[in-house]
Structure formats: C-alpha cells, structure tokens
Design a protein around this motif. Structure first.
Motif, PDB file in Angstrom:
ATOM      1  N   TYR A   1       0.824  -1.207   0.000  1.00 12.17           N
ATOM      2  CA  TYR A   1       0.000   0.000   0.000  1.00 12.17           C
ATOM      3  C   TYR A   1       0.861   1.262   0.000  1.00 12.17           C
TER       4      TYR A   1
ATOM      5  N   ARG B   1      -5.042   0.542   5.684  1.00 17.44           N
ATOM      6  CA  ARG B   1      -5.329   0.032   4.351  1.00 17.44           C
ATOM      7  C   ARG B   1      -4.920  -1.427   4.217  1.00 17.44           C
TER       8      ARG B   1
ATOM      9  N   ASN C   1     -13.438  12.787  -4.485  1.00 17.17           N
ATOM     10  CA  ASN C   1     -12.647  11.582  -4.266  1.00 17.17           C
ATOM     11  C   ASN C   1     -11.997  11.054  -5.547  1.00 17.17           C
TER      12      ASN C   1
ATOM     13  N   ARG D   1     -17.898   8.491   0.675  1.00 15.22           N
ATOM     14  CA  ARG D   1     -16.943   8.130  -0.384  1.00 15.22           C
ATOM     15  C   ARG D   1     -15.543   8.617  -0.041  1.00 15.22           C
TER      16      ARG D   1
ATOM     17  N   ASP E   1     -14.219   6.403   2.907  1.00 15.62           N
ATOM     18  CA  ASP E   1     -13.870   5.061   2.446  1.00 15.62           C
ATOM     19  C   ASP E   1     -12.636   5.088   1.544  1.00 15.62           C
ATOM     20  N   GLY E   2     -12.539   6.116   0.711  1.00 18.37           N
ATOM     21  CA  GLY E   2     -11.376   6.230  -0.165  1.00 18.37           C
ATOM     22  C   GLY E   2     -10.101   6.451   0.619  1.00 18.37           C
TER      23      GLY E   2
ATOM     24  N   ASN F   1      -9.176   3.142   2.455  1.00 14.24           N
ATOM     25  CA  ASN F   1      -8.865   2.007   1.589  1.00 14.24           C
ATOM     26  C   ASN F   1      -7.869   2.328   0.485  1.00 14.24           C
TER      27      ASN F   1
ATOM     28  N   THR G   1      -8.429   4.252  -2.190  1.00 11.50           N
ATOM     29  CA  THR G   1      -9.112   4.179  -3.480  1.00 11.50           C
ATOM     30  C   THR G   1      -9.602   5.555  -3.915  1.00 11.50           C
TER      31      THR G   1
ATOM     32  N   GLN H   1     -12.410   7.586  -6.895  1.00  5.78           N
ATOM     33  CA  GLN H   1     -13.514   7.434  -7.838  1.00  5.78           C
ATOM     34  C   GLN H   1     -12.967   7.455  -9.262  1.00  5.78           C
ATOM     35  N   GLN H   2     -13.471   6.597 -10.082  1.00  5.39           N
ATOM     36  CA  GLN H   2     -13.048   6.551 -11.492  1.00  5.39           C
ATOM     37  C   GLN H   2     -13.976   7.414 -12.353  1.00  5.39           C
TER      38      GLN H   2
END
Length: 592
Positions: free
Chosen positions: A229, A333, A401, A580, A583-584, A587, A589, A591-592
C-alpha cells in the motif's frame, strides 16, 4: 582579521583530487574489548599537494549536529610507509601534506559506545556503525566517487548491510551518498528473509535468539500487508532489497523505541521490554515509508545532502509528519489495524497538539535542530500528520474523491525526485492545489502551516465523514482532601482560603453530599458533570457534612476543574459524498 585571512588562505589552497578510494573496517573480539572500531582508508593522490579529508558532522534523518570527529583517536597517514605531515583546518577536516602522486593510507580508531541510531555502538560480540561516522570524503573530488568497503572480523561472525556485495565481506557504492546511507551489522546476530512486494525483505536482529520464529513471521506478515500500500502511492518499489536492522538492549531507555531511515533499510533501537509488541509495526511502517518520502522525495533545502553543516528546512513537517500519516494509513489500508485503531492513533496526536504550546509547523520544522525545551522539539511529527489528514480530506472533497494526497505525493515524486531535484514550498502547494481542482490553499498555509491558528477540525473533518467529539468533564474543586474510613469520607486536609475553608469545612468533618449528590455514590462524577457542566463561575454549591452528631449544609464558592476528552468518530449521518471520501481515504481508493 588575521584569523579570517588564515581561514581564507587554507580554503584557497584547496584539495587535490584523489581516486581509487577504499575503506577498511576492523571489528573483532580484540577491538570489541576496547569498544573501538579500527578504520583504514586508502586512495591514490593524483598529484603532490594537500589532501583535505572531512568527516560528516551529522547523519541525515537525525536532525542534529553530532560532530562524529570527536570519536576519532590515533589518526595517522602514510605514503610508501613514510608518515605524512597533517593538521586540521576545522573541527572535522584533516589536511594531509602529500609529497608526490601515489597511494596514501590513513588509519584511526573510532570510539563506538553510543547506543543511538545515528552513531556507532559495540558489544563483546556485535557492532553496528553508520558510514557518516567512519568514512572520510575527500574535498576537491566531489561526492560521485565510487568506493569499496572491506570488513575484517572474526571468522564465525557475519556482516550485513544494504550495500552491493562484491566479495567476501567486501561491498561497493557508486557514490558517497550511497556509501554513508547504508549502515552495517557486524558480529553475532540473527537474520532471516522473505519476499515482499516482489523484492527480498530481510530482518536482522541483535541479540541472537531474542526474536522467536513466531514473532519474526508475524513481522513479515505485517510488512507484507503494509508495504504494497505504500508502494501504490508512488507506483514503484525503489529498492533491490530492504532490511530492517534491530537492536534490543537494556542500555536503551526503558520501554522506548526509535528508528532511523535509510534508502534500502532502517535501523531500530528498542528497549527489550518492547520486543514482540505488535505496535512496533507502526515504527516499521514509518521508517519504510521514508524510503520514498525523504530518502528520495525531499525538500530542495536538503538536496543534495551537505555533510559539513546543518540543513534546516521549513518543510520537515512534510518529510516527517506526512510520513507518519502514511504510516498509519498503510496499516489501516493493509488491515493490520482497524479504522477504530486509526482514529485512536489520530486522536492521540490531536491530544499532543492541544497539550503543546502553539507553534507553526514551519517554525517547528526549522527549530528541531536546536532542540527547543518548550515541548515543541518533535511536534512536527504529530501536527504534520494531522495536517496531512486535513489536506487529504480537503483534496478528496474538492475532487469528489477523484484525487487525494496520494496524487500530490506521486506527482512530486515523478516531477522532482525522478528529475534529480528536491521540491520547494511553492511546488508543494501548487501540486496540492492542482489535486483539489485549482482550489487555493493560501489561507490554509498562512493560518495553519506558517501560522499558529488551531486546526479547523469542525469545518474539515465532516467532509470526510468524521467528527472530533469533545467531551468536557467538570469536577468540583473544594480545596479539601478526604480519606474513607468505617464512618465515611473524612476530611483530612483543608486548603487555606479554598472553597471548602471559605464555606466552613473543618478537619475531621465527614463529607456527605456535594451539590445535592451523594458523595459516596459510584456514579457521583457522571451525575455532577451532567448537573453542573454548564454552570458559570460565581455561584455557590451546597456541601452537606456531618460534624459530630450534627448535619450541616454549607455553601462553597463555585470552582470547577474542567478536563476534555477527545475522540475521532465516524458521523452516522454523513452524506454519500463524505462516505466516499472516508472510504477512499481508509482504503486507498479513488472514484473513477
């Protein structure tokens, strides 16, 4: 005037270039008894003249002047077995008078009895040393010279370092920066290895036998979850192999643990009572992340390293504080800690900030070199970490995000380190602004980084689905001390002019009620807090006592002791966007 002219003259003389530089380090049973390391250096002088050999005065990562030259004894230099004249031009520079071109041999003893990550240390069967302590650099040659190091030790002892092996106990480095950035273990110690993120990953520990196979396996399992990570942030694993060097010795502060980063290793010193504690994963995570952030991605003020002077930078909060933020992120993560554990660690940092005198992150970064005594010596770690969290949330919120602080770190890594330079303050904030869609951070920088304003927790954290919950507890301050006996809570002391004394409380009285609440009730504090937390000073609180056979009610002036307890918690009513972001962040991550 004469001193100034003399110094200028010595500098004007310069140092002739040298080549074919080799170092020899001897640590064996004989030197161990004396707690010394014998060091040799050979080189070829390219012409007759003066050769200036300098020793670093500090170790990168340990932001303090250490003056390693003070540990050198029995210095000598010779050419063709003839002793050379030498003197010192400054506290850590030796000037050799070389009569002709050719090979020169330098020798000295180094006192190695400092149990500190940036120094060198010996025991009867073991030593660790840092290149900044032992290896001279020749002025006039530059720092890009290749060199070899040969270690002479007992036949049964082993040698470990991050340097490239070219033979039995012989190692090479392409330049001086690499040479002094790879510490050595020599002697009797344990070492095991595994593969993490596709590269060899080693763990070397002293004393032998103190790390059980189960604990060692646990360390490898933790790092196998954490390191990938960290690598995801920058898009690469920058080492051929990585080594955790760890020393556990009772000479170190009880219960303490300390690490110092290097480009493909780090050296930890811990108290034996900490051995096997899972919390060490936080230390490992921090030091490994430094392989990217500070050993490669680095402020321009510290690029390249200068070993003969301090290199203060107002951006140390990024190198250390943001690293500490990512040490926590990599753990959550990688699921070696839970989100609740991450919130708890962050809350502890927020508490540390609140308990420290207000100081700007830039000022704290610069001042660490002088070790302030007001408690701000290392606040740039925790305060810089929390600043990283706030910036991450702001960026993720502004970009829905799609971008994050990860974006900033990756961009600077590619555009500064990969291009052979350090980053500036302007480049940092420009990258932050781009990640946030052009949002200006001028006010944030002015108030919270260069300024001393309290962090804007209430306005920023909710955008990440979080809240800093502050619980205030009010305790009555009566100016009396009590002790429980078979008859109740007996007054043992009354402070002169205190609220109790003013109300008329006397020694030997028994305390029955305060503010109408039973003083013996296990839930007294909670009930008192609920009843009086909002009460303003200036009033009175009834105190009921027993004096002999009498029950008396006295009125004491209102004086409270207020404490605050903080908790970073998840908002139960957070918006979908804030969820979002949260959580991003947790984790890794986008958004795409």
């Amino acid at each position: 005037m004469l001193l100034f002219a003399g110094a200028a003259g010595a500098q004007a003389e310069g140092s002739i270039p040298v080549r074919d530089i080799e170092y020899q380090v001897t640590f064996d049973s004989a030197t161990a008894d004396l707690r010394i390391i014998k060091v040799g250096m050979t080189f070829n002088a390219t012409a007759p003249g003066a050769v200036l050999l300098s020793l670093p005065e500090w170790t990168p990562g340990a932001y303090e002047v250490s003056n390693f030259a003070r540990f050198i004894n029995d210095f000598s230099a010779a050419q063709d077995n003839v002793e050379l004249d030498w003197d010192k031009t400054d506290k850590d520079t030796w000037r050799l008078r070389v009569p002709k071109a050719g090979k020169v041999e330098v020798k000295f003893d180094y006192k190695a009895d400092s149990l500190d990550n940036g120094y060198s240390w010996t025991k009867s069967n073991f030593s660790f040393f840092n290149g900044t302590n032992l290896f001279f650099y020749p002025e006039g040659t530059g720092m890009d010279f290749p060199a070899t190091v040969t270690v002479k030790t007992n036949p049964a002892w082993r040698v470990a370092t991050g340097m490239h092996s070219t033979g039995v106990n012989t190692f090479s480095a392409n330049n001086y920066h690499d040479l002094v950035d790879m510490p050595f273990f020599v002697g009797q110690f344990d070492m095991d290895s595994t593969t993490i993120a596709g590269k060899p990953f080693r763990f070397a520990s002293y004393p032998s036998g103190t790390i059980t196979p189960a604990v060692r396996l646990g360390i490898f399992q933790q790092m196998a979850k954490i390191v990938p990570y960290q690598a995801m942030v920058f898009g690469e694993v920058p080492w051929d192999s990585y080594t955790i060097f760890q020393v556990a010795d009772g000479e170190f502060s009880l219960g303490a643990a300390s690490g110092l980063e290097h480009q493909n290793s780090h050296l930890d010193i811990i108290s034996p009572v900490v051995l096997g504690n899972p919390i060490l994963a936080s230390l490992y995570s921090h030091e490994v992340f430094h392989a990217w952030n500070v050993k490669r991605l680095r402020p321009a003020d510290m690029t390249p390293y200068q070993y003969d002077r301090e290199q203060p930078t107002p951006l140390l909060w990024i190198s250390e504080g943001v690293t500490d933020y990512y040490a926590d992120l990599a753990q959550v993560r990688g699921k070696t800690i839970t989100p609740r554990g991450f919130y708890g660690t962050t809350t502890e940092k927020i508490d540390h900030i609140s308990e420290t005198v207000p100081v700007s992150l830039e000022d704290a970064s610069v001042s660490t070199w002088i070790k302030p005594v007001n408690g701000t010596e290392d606040i740039y770690y925790d305060k810089g970490s929390v600043a990283g969290l706030l910036l991450d949330i702001i960026i993720r919120d502004a970009s829905d995000n799609r971008k994050s602080l990860d974006t900033v770190m990756r961009e600077l890594y590619d555009n500064t380190y990969k291009k052979g330079k350090g980053f500036t303050n302007d480049e940092w904030w420009a990258a932050v602004s781009r990640a946030a869609g052009g949002k200006s951070f001028a006010d944030f920088e002015r108030r919270y980084i260069d300024g001393r304003d309290p962090f804007p927790y209430d306005s920023v954290l909710p955008s990440g689905g979080l809240r800093l919950f502050v619980e205030r507890t009010v305790r009555p301050s009566l100016g009396i001390s009590i002790s429980e006996d078979e008859e109740g809570l007996r007054v043992m002391q009354v402070v002169v002019a205190g609220p109790g004394a003013t109300a008329g409380v006397k020694l030997g009285d028994y305390l029955l009620k305060v503010g109408g609440l039973d003083a013996n009730d296990p839930g007294f504090q909670e009930k008192f807090n609920a009843k009086y937390a909002a009460m303003a000073p200036g009033g009175t609180v009834p105190i009921e006592i027993r004096r002999g056979t009498q029950r008396l009610t006295l009125n004491a002036p209102v004086r409270f002791t207020t404490t605050e307890t903080r908790r970073l918690i998840e908002l139960t009513n957070a918006s979908p966007k804030a969820i979002r972001v949260r959580d991003g962040l947790l984790n890794g991550t986008l958004q795409q």
